[in-house]
Design an enzyme around this catalytic site. Sequence first.
Site, PDB file in Angstrom:
ATOM      1  N   LYS A   1      15.895   6.291 -12.373  1.00 50.31           N
ATOM      2  CA  LYS A   1      14.584   6.261 -13.065  1.00 50.31           C
ATOM      3  C   LYS A   1      14.716   5.351 -14.244  1.00 50.31           C
ATOM      4  CE  LYS A   1      12.439   7.324 -10.888  1.00 50.31           C
ATOM      5  NZ  LYS A   1      12.542   7.836  -9.743  1.00 50.31           N
TER       6      LYS A   1
ATOM      7  N   ARG B   1       1.500  -2.351  -5.633  1.00 53.41           N
ATOM      8  CA  ARG B   1       2.033  -2.899  -4.493  1.00 53.41           C
ATOM      9  C   ARG B   1       2.842  -4.153  -4.564  1.00 53.41           C
ATOM     10  NH1 ARG B   1       0.711  -0.344   0.377  1.00 53.41           N
ATOM     11  NH2 ARG B   1       1.158  -2.428   1.564  1.00 53.41           N
TER      12      ARG B   1
ATOM     13  N   GLU C   1      19.383  10.289  -9.316  1.00 49.69           N
ATOM     14  CA  GLU C   1      17.968   9.933  -9.604  1.00 49.69           C
ATOM     15  C   GLU C   1      17.770   9.705 -11.158  1.00 49.69           C
ATOM     16  OE1 GLU C   1      15.751   9.246  -8.118  1.00 49.69           O
ATOM     17  OE2 GLU C   1      13.751   9.898  -8.872  1.00 49.69           O
TER      18      GLU C   1
ATOM     19  N   CYS D   1       2.571  -6.387  -1.564  1.00 47.92           N
ATOM     20  CA  CYS D   1       0.939  -7.089  -1.685  1.00 47.92           C
ATOM     21  C   CYS D   1       0.020  -6.276  -1.273  1.00 47.92           C
ATOM     22  CB  CYS D   1       1.075  -8.182  -0.557  1.00 47.92           C
ATOM     23  SG  CYS D   1       2.336  -9.504  -0.846  1.00 47.92           S
TER      24      CYS D   1
ATOM     25  N   TRP E   1       3.313  -9.477  -4.209  1.00 52.05           N
ATOM     26  CA  TRP E   1       4.829  -9.551  -4.216  1.00 52.05           C
ATOM     27  C   TRP E   1       5.419 -10.566  -3.606  1.00 52.05           C
ATOM     28  CZ3 TRP E   1       9.237  -8.482  -1.826  1.00 52.05           C
ATOM     29  CH2 TRP E   1      10.470  -8.094  -2.526  1.00 52.05           C
TER      30      TRP E   1
ATOM     31  N   ASN F   1      -0.326  -9.652   3.926  1.00 52.54           N
ATOM     32  CA  ASN F   1       0.773  -8.707   3.410  1.00 52.54           C
ATOM     33  C   ASN F   1       1.779  -8.958   4.766  1.00 52.54           C
ATOM     34  OD1 ASN F   1       2.269  -6.592   2.438  1.00 52.54           O
ATOM     35  ND2 ASN F   1       0.996  -5.088   3.054  1.00 52.54           N
ATOM     36  N   GLY F   2       2.868  -9.088   4.260  1.00 45.01           N
ATOM     37  CA  GLY F   2       3.937  -9.172   5.428  1.00 45.01           C
ATOM     38  C   GLY F   2       4.724 -10.507   5.181  1.00 45.01           C
TER      39      GLY F   2
ATOM     40  N   LYS G   1       5.679  -0.649  -5.109  1.00 44.48           N
ATOM     41  CA  LYS G   1       5.543   0.780  -4.928  1.00 44.48           C
ATOM     42  C   LYS G   1       6.170   1.071  -3.458  1.00 44.48           C
ATOM     43  CE  LYS G   1       4.736   5.228  -5.678  1.00 44.48           C
ATOM     44  NZ  LYS G   1       5.607   5.721  -6.686  1.00 44.48           N
TER      45      LYS G   1
END
Length: 615
Positions: free
Chosen positions: A492, A27, A488, A2, A75, A101-102, A610
Amino acid sequence: MCGIVGYIGHREAYPVILKGLQRLEYRGYDSAGIALYDGNEIILSKTKGKVADLESKVSNLPSFSGNLGIGHTRWATHGVPNDENSHPHFSNSGDLVIIHNGIIENYSALKKELIKRGYTFSSDTDTEVLINLIEDIQKNSNLKLGKAVQVALNQVVGAYAIAVFDVKKPNEIVVARLGSPLAIGVGENEFFIASDASPFIEYTNNAVYLEDEEMAVVRLKKPIKIRKIKDDSLVSPYIQELKINLEQIEKGGYDHFMLKEIFEQPHAIKDTYRGRLLIDEGIIKMAGIEDNMGKFLNANRIIIVACGTSWHAGLVAEYIIEDLVRVPVEVEYASEFRYRNPVINDKDIVIAISQSGETADTLAAIKLAKEKGAFVFGVCNVVGSTISRETHAGAYTHAGPEIGVASTKAFTTQITVLTLIALRLAKAKGTMSSTDFRRHLVELETIPEKVEEVLKSDALSKEIASIYKDAKNFLYLGRGFNFPVALEGALKLKEISYIHAEGYPAAEMKHGPIALIDENMPIAVIATKYGHYEKVVSNIQEIKSRKGKIIAVVTKGDEQVRDLADHVIEVPETLELLSPLLTTIPLQLLSYHIAVMLGRNVDQPRNLAKSVTVE
Ligand code: M6R
């Protein structure tokens, strides 16, 4: 998760907040909303979907204007992404409005109490509970908004960064944080609120970062007042001057942030070692290490904690540190470490790696390690982030803002910092000869131009992507320092293309994954010319016998693998332990092009965010 934005001042708040939400959309992007005070009442527009959906919804309104407002990009945690669950949320009276946010963990018990007292709820969110709790306290105790927020926050369990305002007092915004980041941009007669500085960097370079358990009342024409939420003590605001600029957070002609960030790697790696790798003097200088050298030299072991891509960088570091410094290293998923009662004491050093510096699991692992007496060293990219402040010492990667959800330059710059640390410790410990040390410094300095050379394979990666974009599965294989690169590469691909992919140490293939190989399976193999080369060539033979399609990343000039593989991408020669800095680049490009060809939202892949600031 968020993103939150707020504005109070002389400008039109809507465009400031809208642009801010676009910058914070990395986010979370399930839904978005903005509430403004229009001089008379609070007006609100919110919707499921992206910030662009919000923008088109607002464009149909006759007017949406005011100099005070708050906005949110979500989010989802509590409640599915829909219009009702989108933020901002009103209190029952309609006087108060909040963005959050949380997670409020005890929201259910609080909600029951509020329902008993006659409150009703139109969403499934924990946030709507919090704003009504604040209203209830404000009414019953006749408190000012700031005080009511403080009393309410002392009753909640969980994590938050919030911004609240009251229609009856439209000259202030009350903000608070615990476990989720919150920055206040300080302009001339105007203030900006945001989850990070990107929404306000074009207006001001001056920012105050709230610490955990702090709240602030941001009032027009008044200095910011910060208090500790628990004991009400005043804290003097520390105004930081930020060094980032607008260009760094825009796409600069690239189609996506991810591609821009891939191409920024030569520069980013140079920025990482600038001022630290001093070739002329033949030394490495890193304040965070120098100041704590005794601790590093006496450590029994190093434990690396991280998540996702940062965990992969930690795995590369394990190979490098053990090789050069001869100290045992363990690499742990922060999410596991924090809950598994690890054996750890004051002879251990914990290195926490995090691009964002806000990852909840990594933060919790740090807290646990500190409680157990370990010395904790942070490797973060975002300056001033929570992890950079919670650790005893640290080193920034200086990669510049990374906006694409898929980490690229964060990975290579993390490896660069960790290599510098390993080299510095090896020198201090005497586990490396001076000649060898110097050879590594010289080679590390050439890496940016070698990365530049690898980036020239972009067109080839695109061509290979067009051949395999419809594959259902991919395998990635690597050995030694390049085993984490295989992990990795697979991460990706899956996160941005939604193609299932697995990374394996090449030699493990025969213990299971080989069963998956047939003519439809593309396999990316890192087959650079180092210690395990011949063994990896044998693995390639085994794949070929089973008709798998081989995409090999090889050392320039390699003919043996070229004869066997379906496609080869060359990387310049370097020292083995530095090779992940090169071999990872073609895999980033391959994933990028596949995702673009499949029409995926490369910078904002579904379900991801992110910075993962919730468990
Ligand atoms: O900000 P952090 O480095 O702590 O983030 C850790 C992971 O969430 C992150 O690396 C994630 O795996 C990326 N999406 C990978 O591209």
